[in-house]
Every structure is written in structure tokens, then in C-alpha cells.
Design a protein around this motif. Structure first.
Motif, PDB file in Angstrom:
ATOM      1  N   ILE A  59      -3.147   5.305  -0.450  1.00 52.21           N
ATOM      2  CA  ILE A  59      -4.021   6.270   0.537  1.00 52.21           C
ATOM      3  C   ILE A  59      -3.292   7.843   0.265  1.00 52.21           C
ATOM      4  CG2 ILE A  59      -2.227   5.575   2.574  1.00 52.21           C
ATOM      5  CD1 ILE A  59      -4.271   6.806   4.329  1.00 52.21           C
ATOM      6  N   PHE A  60      -4.202   8.538  -0.101  1.00 57.44           N
ATOM      7  CA  PHE A  60      -3.806   9.875  -0.199  1.00 57.44           C
ATOM      8  C   PHE A  60      -3.729  10.986   0.810  1.00 57.44           C
ATOM      9  CE2 PHE A  60      -5.821   8.631  -4.658  1.00 57.44           C
ATOM     10  CZ  PHE A  60      -4.745   8.229  -5.043  1.00 57.44           C
ATOM     11  N   VAL A  61      -2.610  11.039   1.192  1.00 61.31           N
ATOM     12  CA  VAL A  61      -2.493  11.787   2.507  1.00 61.31           C
ATOM     13  C   VAL A  61      -1.931  13.061   2.460  1.00 61.31           C
ATOM     14  CG1 VAL A  61      -0.267  10.629   2.997  1.00 61.31           C
ATOM     15  CG2 VAL A  61      -1.797  11.268   4.953  1.00 61.31           C
ATOM     16  N   ASP A  62      -1.916  14.095   3.169  1.00 64.51           N
ATOM     17  CA  ASP A  62      -0.953  15.369   3.245  1.00 64.51           C
ATOM     18  C   ASP A  62       0.129  15.206   3.955  1.00 64.51           C
ATOM     19  OD1 ASP A  62      -0.404  17.921   3.328  1.00 64.51           O
ATOM     20  OD2 ASP A  62      -1.666  18.665   4.723  1.00 64.51           O
ATOM     21  N   LEU A  63       1.172  14.888   2.745  1.00 69.88           N
ATOM     22  CA  LEU A  63       2.464  14.717   3.470  1.00 69.88           C
ATOM     23  C   LEU A  63       3.073  16.164   3.708  1.00 69.88           C
ATOM     24  CD1 LEU A  63       3.525  11.750   1.154  1.00 69.88           C
ATOM     25  CD2 LEU A  63       3.366  11.738   3.646  1.00 69.88           C
ATOM     26  N   GLY A  64       2.431  17.259   3.363  1.00 68.20           N
ATOM     27  CA  GLY A  64       3.079  18.457   3.865  1.00 68.20           C
ATOM     28  C   GLY A  64       2.785  18.803   5.204  1.00 68.20           C
ATOM     29  N   SER A  65       2.097  18.050   6.002  1.00 67.53           N
ATOM     30  CA  SER A  65       1.988  17.989   7.446  1.00 67.53           C
ATOM     31  C   SER A  65       2.209  16.754   8.250  1.00 67.53           C
ATOM     32  CB  SER A  65       0.359  18.498   7.773  1.00 67.53           C
ATOM     33  OG  SER A  65       0.234  18.256   9.185  1.00 67.53           O
ATOM     34  N   ILE A  66       3.470  16.557   8.489  1.00 68.92           N
ATOM     35  CA  ILE A  66       3.630  15.397   9.210  1.00 68.92           C
ATOM     36  C   ILE A  66       2.854  14.750  10.292  1.00 68.92           C
ATOM     37  CG2 ILE A  66       5.555  14.296  10.590  1.00 68.92           C
ATOM     38  CD1 ILE A  66       6.298  14.750   7.691  1.00 68.92           C
ATOM     39  N   GLU A  67       2.221  15.932  11.126  1.00 67.10           N
ATOM     40  CA  GLU A  67       1.377  15.190  12.316  1.00 67.10           C
ATOM     41  C   GLU A  67       0.164  14.929  11.905  1.00 67.10           C
ATOM     42  OE1 GLU A  67       2.362  14.909  15.283  1.00 67.10           O
ATOM     43  OE2 GLU A  67       4.131  15.946  14.638  1.00 67.10           O
ATOM     44  N   THR A  68      -0.363  15.511  10.518  1.00 72.34           N
ATOM     45  CA  THR A  68      -1.607  15.067   9.947  1.00 72.34           C
ATOM     46  C   THR A  68      -1.225  13.588   9.314  1.00 72.34           C
ATOM     47  OG1 THR A  68      -2.476  17.096   9.649  1.00 72.34           O
ATOM     48  CG2 THR A  68      -3.355  15.393   8.196  1.00 72.34           C
ATOM     49  N   ALA A  69      -0.195  13.397   8.722  1.00 72.28           N
ATOM     50  CA  ALA A  69       0.270  12.154   7.925  1.00 72.28           C
ATOM     51  C   ALA A  69       0.265  10.986   9.125  1.00 72.28           C
ATOM     52  CB  ALA A  69       1.312  12.264   7.228  1.00 72.28           C
ATOM     53  N   VAL A  70       0.871  11.434  10.352  1.00 76.41           N
ATOM     54  CA  VAL A  70       0.961  10.351  11.301  1.00 76.41           C
ATOM     55  C   VAL A  70      -0.344   9.986  11.687  1.00 76.41           C
ATOM     56  CG1 VAL A  70       1.689   9.946  13.713  1.00 76.41           C
ATOM     57  CG2 VAL A  70       3.149  11.025  12.040  1.00 76.41           C
ATOM     58  N   ARG A  71      -1.305  10.855  11.954  1.00 77.56           N
ATOM     59  CA  ARG A  71      -2.610  10.439  12.351  1.00 77.56           C
ATOM     60  C   ARG A  71      -3.513   9.748  11.367  1.00 77.56           C
ATOM     61  NH1 ARG A  71      -5.986  15.490  11.899  1.00 77.56           N
ATOM     62  NH2 ARG A  71      -6.310  14.626  10.008  1.00 77.56           N
ATOM     63  N   ASP A  72      -3.383  10.167  10.274  1.00 70.30           N
ATOM     64  CA  ASP A  72      -4.045   9.357   9.094  1.00 70.30           C
ATOM     65  C   ASP A  72      -3.529   8.100   8.606  1.00 70.30           C
ATOM     66  OD1 ASP A  72      -5.629  11.584   8.820  1.00 70.30           O
ATOM     67  OD2 ASP A  72      -4.875  12.488   7.361  1.00 70.30           O
ATOM     68  N   LEU A  73      -2.214   7.884   8.639  1.00 72.57           N
ATOM     69  CA  LEU A  73      -1.409   6.665   8.268  1.00 72.57           C
ATOM     70  C   LEU A  73      -1.563   5.646   9.326  1.00 72.57           C
ATOM     71  CD1 LEU A  73       1.476   8.237   6.330  1.00 72.57           C
ATOM     72  CD2 LEU A  73      -0.484   6.955   5.493  1.00 72.57           C
TER      73      LEU A  73
ATOM     74  N   TYR B 115       0.674  -1.220  -0.053  1.00 72.57           N
ATOM     75  CA  TYR B 115      -0.013   0.133   0.016  1.00 72.57           C
ATOM     76  C   TYR B 115       0.848   1.274   0.056  1.00 72.57           C
ATOM     77  CZ  TYR B 115      -3.859  -3.177   1.288  1.00 72.57           C
ATOM     78  OH  TYR B 115      -4.464  -4.273   1.105  1.00 72.57           O
ATOM     79  N   VAL B 116       0.614   2.134  -0.876  1.00 73.65           N
ATOM     80  CA  VAL B 116       1.598   3.369  -1.013  1.00 73.65           C
ATOM     81  C   VAL B 116       0.649   4.553  -0.403  1.00 73.65           C
ATOM     82  CG1 VAL B 116       2.396   4.790  -2.784  1.00 73.65           C
ATOM     83  CG2 VAL B 116       2.887   2.526  -3.092  1.00 73.65           C
ATOM     84  N   ALA B 117       1.596   5.414   0.207  1.00 74.71           N
ATOM     85  CA  ALA B 117       0.846   6.737   0.808  1.00 74.71           C
ATOM     86  C   ALA B 117       1.544   7.592  -0.231  1.00 74.71           C
ATOM     87  CB  ALA B 117       1.371   6.815   2.170  1.00 74.71           C
ATOM     88  N   THR B 118       0.838   8.559  -0.647  1.00 78.89           N
ATOM     89  CA  THR B 118       1.292   9.799  -1.675  1.00 78.89           C
ATOM     90  C   THR B 118       0.191  10.847  -1.844  1.00 78.89           C
ATOM     91  OG1 THR B 118       2.346  10.090  -3.838  1.00 78.89           O
ATOM     92  CG2 THR B 118       0.558   8.792  -3.748  1.00 78.89           C
ATOM     93  N   HIS B 119       0.318  11.748  -2.538  1.00 81.63           N
ATOM     94  CA  HIS B 119      -0.589  12.843  -3.079  1.00 81.63           C
ATOM     95  C   HIS B 119      -1.285  12.411  -4.350  1.00 81.63           C
ATOM     96  CE1 HIS B 119       1.696  16.413  -0.613  1.00 81.63           C
ATOM     97  NE2 HIS B 119       1.549  15.419   0.095  1.00 81.63           N
ATOM     98  N   GLU B 120      -2.556  12.511  -4.217  1.00 80.95           N
ATOM     99  CA  GLU B 120      -3.281  12.264  -5.404  1.00 80.95           C
ATOM    100  C   GLU B 120      -2.786  12.931  -6.591  1.00 80.95           C
ATOM    101  OE1 GLU B 120      -7.965  11.895  -6.797  1.00 80.95           O
ATOM    102  OE2 GLU B 120      -7.186  12.871  -5.011  1.00 80.95           O
ATOM    103  N   GLU B 121      -2.289  14.233  -6.788  1.00 84.12           N
ATOM    104  CA  GLU B 121      -1.876  14.523  -7.811  1.00 84.12           C
ATOM    105  C   GLU B 121      -0.374  13.928  -8.525  1.00 84.12           C
ATOM    106  OE1 GLU B 121      -0.809  17.451  -4.525  1.00 84.12           O
ATOM    107  OE2 GLU B 121      -2.342  16.196  -5.163  1.00 84.12           O
ATOM    108  N   LEU B 122       0.392  13.466  -7.499  1.00 81.48           N
ATOM    109  CA  LEU B 122       1.563  12.872  -7.808  1.00 81.48           C
ATOM    110  C   LEU B 122       1.110  11.393  -8.484  1.00 81.48           C
ATOM    111  CD1 LEU B 122       3.636  13.662  -4.685  1.00 81.48           C
ATOM    112  CD2 LEU B 122       3.885  14.874  -7.041  1.00 81.48           C
ATOM    113  N   TYR B 123       0.218  10.951  -7.570  1.00 79.27           N
ATOM    114  CA  TYR B 123       0.024   9.199  -8.255  1.00 79.27           C
ATOM    115  C   TYR B 123      -0.596   9.509  -9.529  1.00 79.27           C
ATOM    116  CZ  TYR B 123      -2.287   4.773  -8.241  1.00 79.27           C
ATOM    117  OH  TYR B 123      -2.642   3.380  -8.574  1.00 79.27           O
ATOM    118  N   CYS B 124      -1.252  10.577 -10.122  1.00 74.09           N
ATOM    119  CA  CYS B 124      -1.557  10.491 -11.499  1.00 74.09           C
ATOM    120  C   CYS B 124      -0.523  10.570 -12.404  1.00 74.09           C
ATOM    121  CB  CYS B 124      -2.372  11.763 -11.674  1.00 74.09           C
ATOM    122  SG  CYS B 124      -4.023  11.712 -10.512  1.00 74.09           S
TER     123      CYS B 124
END
Length: 410
Positions: free
Chosen positions: A52-66, A29-38
């Protein structure tokens, strides 16, 4: 079937990791940004079980969502091939109760300021380092530290030699600090980067990298790579050779120093890419360490030279399985990068190497592309990978290949 979470697949090691996972029968399973995955290549997408498309620009958000995603999917291991996300991998794996490096020390393997502090506290041989927040304070801080010129100026959190300068006189120091602060966020995910700057004493000698698999806090060194860099004010890497030609004393000095550094940084499970200088007296100084596979296709060089897949071993270690690290053969491999002679419009590249020693060639740009002044690893326009029976032979072939190539820039 085991499940792996890969933080960003669209990097040099991403394809290697996906290939290795497929061979191991592991779902990815890959975590990335949707616009990059395209923009992922089709051959990458077909090896991915899910995203999973996650906001990797915010590490705290990424930790929570991932963490939530990984628990739902029953993920068994977390890896990355992307330099900027190694602390994220450590935090996620530790939070999931999976094999991980020491989460309390995760930042030390990414942030050069923190790394220098860890090394100093543990007595790890490394360049003396000071930290500045602005160009104005740099000359005073360097003078107070008693550094002699040249000194090395680096961003705390960038990668790929971006923003790095070798400064030979005080008059050029402020400009070098401004240059190092020119990248406040990582591209293309937008992850914020610390903008303080490290200034280090210049370490002479020869440069090497060490590719290590870590399992249960034990170090399995796959290869010592000789690195070739520019020698002007910047320090772009122009090639690598595996294995480096070293006698037993030099090899022991290098590996002993590497293990000191990895122990201080809390390495437990995964891989390490350590960059180091060896001095004429056979003492070594660690320049920096990354908790991820090496870039620049060194993974492929190691496999060509030894038969060991570092990507496979990394995944196995991340899953808590004994990694396959025994060499199958003893050969040599080299990569050399094509860089333009100057800024301008790329017109052509001729006389690319061919023949049985040539494993692969690649050109990254199309004719008509505007090229910037070459000053870092981003300036490359292509590469060649070569193999031979010995280090001396593969280096000779690499020298001949580079001498023959003609790059047209208008």
C-alpha cells in the motif's frame, strides 16, 4: 494464513522481518512510498504479498489510510523495522484491536523529550534533561538546571546519532543546538520531526544496548550488547558485540533498570531496543528506548550468538502468539563498521577480513563517491560481521580486522 502489515521494509531489519515471516508462513503487506518501492531490491519484493502506497509524511493521513487497508485485508499484526514509525505501529495495532503497546504512551518510545518526562515522573534512572527551542536560550536553561559540562545535545526525534554532540564548554553550546535542529524532517519519507532540542547531563561509564522481546507485558531479554562509539564531540557508533562481558551483578543492575523503563513506557507486545550506560558503582542510566528491532545488524548478531531470531519473535508477539525466545547455543558475534579517515573522494578499501570467523562483509559505496566528514552513523562505508566461541575472542578478531583494513580517500 496470518497476515502482517510491515511499515517500511527498506531498512536494516526489513529483510530480517520478511525472512522470518516467510519461515512462519505469514503473508506480509508493506506500507511505503511508491517512489521508494521502485528501488526495493528484487529479493525483498519477491517476499512481499502486497503493498500500500501511503503518505508517511503525514502520520494522521497514514493512520486513516492504513486502518482502512488493514481492516479490508484482515491484518493480524503490525510491525516496523524503521525507527520513526514505532508510534504509528502502536496506534494502528491498538486501533485494530491487535496486540499493542499502550497507545497513550506511544510517543514516549520515540520522542526523547517525552521519554525524559515519562522517566522523571516514574523515577526511572536516566540522565537529567532540559529542553530548549532555540540556541539563544540554551546557556540560560543549562545554567538554571545546574548542569556541569560536558553536556549532551540531541534532537528530540532524530535517530542514528544524527545531530548529537557532546559539548565541553558553554561557548560551543549554541552551535550544537543549531546542529541538532538541522534535520526538520525524516529522510526519505519526509515525516516532520519536532525541532526542540534536549540537553542532558553527561553520563560516563560503559555503553550497552539490551534487546528485549515483550509478550503480555513480560520481558524476555535476548542479549546485552556492548556498544563501541567515537569519543570526540560526536557519538557515532562504530561497532557492537553480543554478548557483552558482564558479571552477574552488572547484568542484574542493567536488566532491572531496563524493565523499569519499559514498564513506564507502556511496553506490552513486540520488541524493545534499550540503550543504557553502566557506571562503575554498578548503577545504570537509560539513555533511550526504541519500540522496534535494533539497527546495525544487531538482529543478526543475536542470532549468531544465541540462535534466537528476534525478527521471528517480534512477529509472533505482534500476532499474539507465544514468541520463540529460548537460546539454542552460546557463542559470540561482533560487527565493526568501516569509516573513512576524513572527508574526500572514496578511492579504495583493502585488506578486508577473510576466513572462517568472517560471517559477512559489505561495502556501501562505489569508488569515486564524495564522502562527508565522518560524524555520525551515516558516515559509514561498510562493515564486517565476525563470530567466535567467546566475547574475548570475537573482540580480538574485530580489533585485528579493523587494524588491517586500509581505506583510501583522496
Amino acid at each position: 494464513m496470518k497476515k502482517l502489515l510491515l511499515i517500511e521494509a527498506n531498512g536494516m531489519a526489513g529483510g530480517d522481518l520478511l525472512d522470518a515471516a516467510q519461515e512462519l508462513g505469514v503473508e506480509v503487506y508493506v506500507a511505503t512510498h511508491e517512489e521508494l518501492y521502485c528501488h526495493y531490491r528484487h529479493e525483498l519484493k519477491e517476499k512481499i504479498t502486497g503493498t500500500i502506497f501511503v503518505d508517511l509524511g503525514s502520520i494522521e493521513t497514514a493512520v486513516r489510510d492504513l486502518l482502512s487497508f488493514a481492516r479490508e485485508q484482515g491484518v493480524d499484526g503490525v510491525v516496523t523495522g524503521w525507527e520513526f514509525f514505532s508510534p504509528l505501529v502502536t496506534r494502528l495495532a491498538a486501533g485494530l484491536g491487535l496486540p499493542a503497546h499502550d497507545p497513550e504512551k506511544a510517543g514516549g518510545a520515540r520522542n526523547k523529550r517525552v521519554m525524559a518526562e515519562v522517566f522523571e515522573a516514574a523515577g526511572v534512572p536516566a540522565p537529567r534533561t532540559v529542553v530548549v527551542a532555540s540556541a539563544a536560550e540554551a546557556p540560560v536553561v543549562v545554567a538554571r538546571a545546574g548542569f556541569e559540562y560536558p553536556v549532551v545535545v540531541k534532537p528530540c526525534e532524530n535517530a542514528g546519532s544524527v545531530g548529537v554532540s557532546v559539548v565541553k564548554r558553554e561557548e560551543d553550546l549554541a552551535a550544537a543546538v543549531d546542529f541538532a535542529q538541522g534535520w526538520p524532517s525524516e529522510f526519505p519519507h519526509g515525516t516532520p520531526l519536532e525541532t526542540t532540542v534536549v540537553i542532558q547531563e553527561y553520563i560516563g561509564g560503559k555503553e550497552f544496548s539490551i534487546e528485549t522481546v515483550v509478550f503480555e507485558e513480560k520481558f524476555h531479554h535476548l542479549a546485552i550488547t556492548e556498544k563501541f562509539t567515537t569519543t570526540d564531540a560526536t557519538r557515532a557508533e562504530v561497532g557492537h558485540t553480543v554478548p557483552a562481558a558482564l558479571d552477574s551483578a552488572a547484568r542484574e543492575a542493567i536488566l532491572t533498570t531496563v524493565e523499569q523503563g519499559l514498564t513506564a513506557l507502556g511496553f506490552r507486545y513486540g520488541v524493545a531496543h534499550t540503550e543504557l550506560k553502566l557506571l562503575p558503582d554498578n548503577t545504570a542510566r537509560i539513555i533511550e528506548v526504541g519500540a522496534r528491532p535494533p539497527g546495525d545488524h544487531i538482529v543478526k548478531l543475536v542470532q549468531q550468538a544465541t540462535g534466537v531470531s528476534e525478527a521471528r519473535a517480534y512477529i509472533q508477539a505482534a500476532l499474539g502468539e507465544q514468541p520463540d525466545v529460548l537460546p539454542a547455543h552460546n557463542r559470540a558475534a561482533a560487527i565493526r563498521f568501516f569509516t573513512p579517515p576524513s572527508a574526500g573522494v572514496f578511492r579504495s578499501i583493502e585488506n578486508l577480513p577473510e576466513g572462517p570467523a568472517t560471517v559477512a562483509t559489505a561495502i556501501y559505496v562505489e569508488p569515486g563517491k564524495e564522502l562527508a566528514q565522518p560524524q555520525d552513523n551515516i558516515s559509514r562505508i561498510g562493515h564486517v560481521i565476525l563470530t567466535a566461541d567467546s566475547t574475548a575472542e570475537v573482540n580480538r578478531l574485530a580489533d585485528e580486522a579493523l587494524a588491517a583494513v586500509r581505506i583510501g580517500v583522496a
